[in-house]
Design an enzyme around this catalytic site. Sequence first.
Site, PDB file in Angstrom:
ATOM      1  N   ARG A  65       0.937  -1.031   0.284  1.00 60.28           N
ATOM      2  CA  ARG A  65       0.234  -0.196  -0.136  1.00 60.28           C
ATOM      3  C   ARG A  65       1.205   1.232   0.193  1.00 60.28           C
ATOM      4  O   ARG A  65      -0.113   2.336  -0.299  1.00 60.28           O
ATOM      5  CB  ARG A  65      -1.108  -0.483   1.669  1.00 60.28           C
ATOM      6  CG  ARG A  65      -2.890  -0.735   1.114  1.00 60.28           C
ATOM      7  CD  ARG A  65      -2.969  -0.818   2.143  1.00 60.28           C
ATOM      8  NE  ARG A  65      -2.588  -1.321   3.542  1.00 60.28           N
ATOM      9  CZ  ARG A  65      -3.011  -1.320   4.864  1.00 60.28           C
ATOM     10  NH1 ARG A  65      -3.997  -0.959   5.207  1.00 60.28           N
ATOM     11  NH2 ARG A  65      -2.200  -1.756   5.567  1.00 60.28           N
ATOM     12  N   ASP A 117      -4.103  -0.608  -3.343  1.00 61.07           N
ATOM     13  CA  ASP A 117      -4.806  -0.939  -2.107  1.00 61.07           C
ATOM     14  C   ASP A 117      -5.808  -2.067  -2.152  1.00 61.07           C
ATOM     15  O   ASP A 117      -7.016  -1.345  -2.991  1.00 61.07           O
ATOM     16  CB  ASP A 117      -5.346   1.033  -1.400  1.00 61.07           C
ATOM     17  CG  ASP A 117      -5.326   0.201  -0.218  1.00 61.07           C
ATOM     18  OD1 ASP A 117      -6.008  -0.362   0.629  1.00 61.07           O
ATOM     19  OD2 ASP A 117      -5.340   1.552   0.459  1.00 61.07           O
ATOM     20  N   VAL A 118      -6.265  -3.139  -1.718  1.00 63.83           N
ATOM     21  CA  VAL A 118      -6.525  -4.284  -2.371  1.00 63.83           C
ATOM     22  C   VAL A 118      -7.928  -3.982  -1.745  1.00 63.83           C
ATOM     23  O   VAL A 118      -8.332  -4.334  -2.343  1.00 63.83           O
ATOM     24  CB  VAL A 118      -6.358  -5.309  -1.108  1.00 63.83           C
ATOM     25  CG1 VAL A 118      -7.111  -6.210  -1.141  1.00 63.83           C
ATOM     26  CG2 VAL A 118      -4.923  -5.511  -2.041  1.00 63.83           C
ATOM     27  N   LYS A 167      -2.482 -20.845   4.341  1.00 67.40           N
ATOM     28  CA  LYS A 167      -3.503 -20.624   5.636  1.00 67.40           C
ATOM     29  C   LYS A 167      -3.216 -19.265   6.412  1.00 67.40           C
ATOM     30  O   LYS A 167      -1.833 -18.691   6.006  1.00 67.40           O
ATOM     31  CB  LYS A 167      -2.916 -22.034   6.394  1.00 67.40           C
ATOM     32  CG  LYS A 167      -1.584 -21.895   7.053  1.00 67.40           C
ATOM     33  CD  LYS A 167      -0.839 -23.290   8.211  1.00 67.40           C
ATOM     34  CE  LYS A 167      -1.495 -23.649   9.175  1.00 67.40           C
ATOM     35  NZ  LYS A 167      -0.910 -22.802  10.243  1.00 67.40           N
ATOM     36  N   HIS A 176       2.900 -25.723   3.960  1.00 65.77           N
ATOM     37  CA  HIS A 176       4.340 -26.055   4.103  1.00 65.77           C
ATOM     38  C   HIS A 176       4.722 -27.274   4.502  1.00 65.77           C
ATOM     39  O   HIS A 176       5.446 -27.937   3.713  1.00 65.77           O
ATOM     40  CB  HIS A 176       5.136 -25.018   4.509  1.00 65.77           C
ATOM     41  CG  HIS A 176       4.859 -24.593   5.728  1.00 65.77           C
ATOM     42  ND1 HIS A 176       4.088 -24.111   6.775  1.00 65.77           N
ATOM     43  CD2 HIS A 176       6.355 -25.723   6.536  1.00 65.77           C
ATOM     44  CE1 HIS A 176       4.610 -24.700   8.173  1.00 65.77           C
ATOM     45  NE2 HIS A 176       5.886 -24.866   8.133  1.00 65.77           N
ATOM     46  N   GLU A 204       7.480 -27.728  19.062  1.00 72.16           N
ATOM     47  CA  GLU A 204       8.268 -26.486  18.384  1.00 72.16           C
ATOM     48  C   GLU A 204       9.051 -26.464  20.010  1.00 72.16           C
ATOM     49  O   GLU A 204       8.428 -26.121  21.219  1.00 72.16           O
ATOM     50  CB  GLU A 204       7.074 -25.326  18.401  1.00 72.16           C
ATOM     51  CG  GLU A 204       6.439 -26.102  17.018  1.00 72.16           C
ATOM     52  CD  GLU A 204       6.048 -24.768  16.111  1.00 72.16           C
ATOM     53  OE1 GLU A 204       6.807 -24.043  15.979  1.00 72.16           O
ATOM     54  OE2 GLU A 204       4.850 -24.715  16.716  1.00 72.16           O
ATOM     55  N   ASP A 216      -4.256 -24.125  14.640  1.00 67.41           N
ATOM     56  CA  ASP A 216      -2.601 -23.408  13.380  1.00 67.41           C
ATOM     57  C   ASP A 216      -1.880 -25.210  13.348  1.00 67.41           C
ATOM     58  O   ASP A 216      -1.264 -25.247  12.096  1.00 67.41           O
ATOM     59  CB  ASP A 216      -2.207 -23.212  15.175  1.00 67.41           C
ATOM     60  CG  ASP A 216      -0.781 -22.126  14.419  1.00 67.41           C
ATOM     61  OD1 ASP A 216      -0.721 -21.410  13.141  1.00 67.41           O
ATOM     62  OD2 ASP A 216       0.555 -22.083  15.276  1.00 67.41           O
ATOM     63  N   HIS A 276      -1.322 -29.427   9.400  1.00 63.31           N
ATOM     64  CA  HIS A 276      -0.112 -30.152   9.380  1.00 63.31           C
ATOM     65  C   HIS A 276      -0.293 -31.761   9.378  1.00 63.31           C
ATOM     66  O   HIS A 276       0.152 -32.649   8.979  1.00 63.31           O
ATOM     67  CB  HIS A 276       0.889 -29.314  10.077  1.00 63.31           C
ATOM     68  CG  HIS A 276       1.322 -27.930   9.806  1.00 63.31           C
ATOM     69  ND1 HIS A 276       0.859 -27.130   8.559  1.00 63.31           N
ATOM     70  CD2 HIS A 276       1.675 -27.396   9.948  1.00 63.31           C
ATOM     71  CE1 HIS A 276       1.305 -26.668   8.195  1.00 63.31           C
ATOM     72  NE2 HIS A 276       1.727 -25.848   9.771  1.00 63.31           N
ATOM     73  N   LYS A 312       4.067 -26.141  21.351  1.00 66.34           N
ATOM     74  CA  LYS A 312       5.252 -24.355  21.936  1.00 66.34           C
ATOM     75  C   LYS A 312       5.745 -24.871  22.683  1.00 66.34           C
ATOM     76  O   LYS A 312       5.260 -25.106  23.639  1.00 66.34           O
ATOM     77  CB  LYS A 312       4.473 -23.523  21.138  1.00 66.34           C
ATOM     78  CG  LYS A 312       3.398 -23.257  20.061  1.00 66.34           C
ATOM     79  CD  LYS A 312       3.537 -21.707  19.235  1.00 66.34           C
ATOM     80  CE  LYS A 312       3.194 -21.908  17.891  1.00 66.34           C
ATOM     81  NZ  LYS A 312       3.521 -22.270  16.870  1.00 66.34           N
TER      82      LYS A 312
HETATM   83  C1  BG6 Z   1       3.015 -22.956  10.845  1.00 72.35           C
HETATM   84  C2  BG6 Z   1       2.151 -22.777  12.659  1.00 72.35           C
HETATM   85  O1  BG6 Z   1       2.268 -22.843   9.872  1.00 72.35           O
HETATM   86  O2  BG6 Z   1       3.991 -23.723  10.701  1.00 72.35           O
HETATM   87  C3  BG6 Z   1       3.116 -21.070  13.433  1.00 72.35           C
HETATM   88  O3  BG6 Z   1       1.538 -21.181  11.713  1.00 72.35           O
HETATM   89  C4  BG6 Z   1       4.701 -22.770  13.486  1.00 72.35           C
HETATM   90  O4  BG6 Z   1       3.045 -21.468  13.850  1.00 72.35           O
HETATM   91  C5  BG6 Z   1       5.557 -23.627  11.887  1.00 72.35           C
HETATM   92  O5  BG6 Z   1       5.738 -22.410  14.247  1.00 72.35           O
HETATM   93  C6  BG6 Z   1       5.486 -24.801  12.140  1.00 72.35           C
HETATM   94  O6  BG6 Z   1       7.039 -24.951  11.021  1.00 72.35           O
HETATM   95  P1  BG6 Z   1       8.238 -25.745  10.821  1.00 72.35           P
HETATM   96  O7  BG6 Z   1       8.399 -25.159   9.140  1.00 72.35           O
HETATM   97  O8  BG6 Z   1       8.984 -24.376  11.609  1.00 72.35           O
HETATM   98  O9  BG6 Z   1       7.420 -26.941  11.490  1.00 72.35           O
END
Ligand code: BG6
Length: 488
Positions: free
Chosen positions: A53, A96-97, A150, A180, A218, A237, A242, A342
Amino acid sequence: MSTSTEIDNGLPLDMTIFGGMGDLAMRKLLPALYMAYLHGNLPASTRILSTGRQDYDRAAYLAFIEEHSRSFISGDNFNEKSWAGFLDLLVYVKVDVATAPVFDTLRDVSRDGAQRVFYLATAPSLFTMICDKLAATGLVDANARVVLEKPLGRDLASAVEINEAVGKHFAESQIYRIDHYLGKETVQNLMVLRFGNSILEPLWRAPNIASVQITVAEEVGVGSRAGFYDSAGAMRDMVQNHLMQLLCIVAMEPPTSLSPDAVRDEKLKVLRSLRRMGLADIARDTVRGQYSRGVSGNQEAKGYHEESNVPADSHTETFVALRAHIDTWRWSKVPFYLRTGKRMARRSSKIVIEFANPPFPLFPETPGGVANRLVIELQPEEAIKLQIFAKQPGSGMLMQQVALNLDLQSAFAQRRAEAYERLLIDVVRGRLTHFMRRDELEAAWEWVEPIINGWETLGEKPHAYAAGSWGPPESFALLARDGFGWVE
Ligand code: BG6
């Protein structure tokens, strides 16, 4: 992976990143695109259009990239000359979407006849508006592709809404929903482990397998993301996407090919076979946790409530453990234990396949049990270990656990691309296998949402666990009552 859908159409590439000046673009997308460029994996005529923007001229824009993105490229990969070449591909487009009626500034720089990729790295609340305006600007043609980051919804209804809105302008074969984890080398390797090795398949089922564990632990806390995280929690999350995807790859039937639909059909069947949980199941088979003050990586770590932007009365879970069942012949009575959190003791993602005990104990009991285990370590290091038993040397017939260790890091000398790099190359080449299809996403929500709602109805607070630990004691009890234990 798939060749049947690979489109090597020879077109110039215009990749537009909405949210092009945002955190994801700086930390992940531009570094991944740089690596793809460095290794010759982008079409010769590529341009990367970053939307934002602000009023940036070219010098200010490039200075921003230098300051915010360059440090995310590891030193070994950085090369001044190719970095300069990469910067030449970048174009800043002021959009500016929210207020622009159509994206005329983007149309002005878009090339006719180019392969257009739109990467939506913005808040999902903007997806509908962006797609509508892209279409109104005349930028969506039959070749165009859209990549969705996401979180894809916060429940089934909002996921359906996003899918409907994007689906108005893009066919399913043009939509790349990113998870991912599906881009991680180790996760892709799971498919090869399962379906490239015939010795495993006859064993890969009940009653030979007694249980399956999937852990994504994590070490980091919520950091500066509490604004988003506190309204999401670990279930939305991490589990909904995942962990569900990992579960699918572990549990799916062999696909008939590696084509996107063949693979995604099998994953969908797993999601649809997950046993739905009622309130009593939720109370018994799920554990929520929230980290409290502790020690992580030898340093004092704050509790979740002390992190900035976390409301003092937040009941958001930063940890989930649960027991799931897949109602198919293959997995009859096999519990699947999932766990993520976490601020756990260390970063460690692994899948543990625990095989059935021998029918009766011939040898004296050994510490740690008598079951064989296949341990697939996904991160931080990639390794596959088969835990078997050998006779302890000496007199007597004592067994001892030993491991057949395959260290994949040393088995392959090749560079391992980051997940985003691999997935972006897949988008450019038109390979959909490692992206989620609409029905998969919705099926995952169909299973997850009643659990989240159930927690609300039950009104229980998450259990506290000290930062730097393996989670609340209740998560150990979840397995112990079935005679299992988490493998750390
Ligand atoms: C993301 C989450 O999708 O993946 C994060 O939103 C998380 O909270 C992350 O930390 C973990 O990814 P990776 O590749 O570090 O295991």
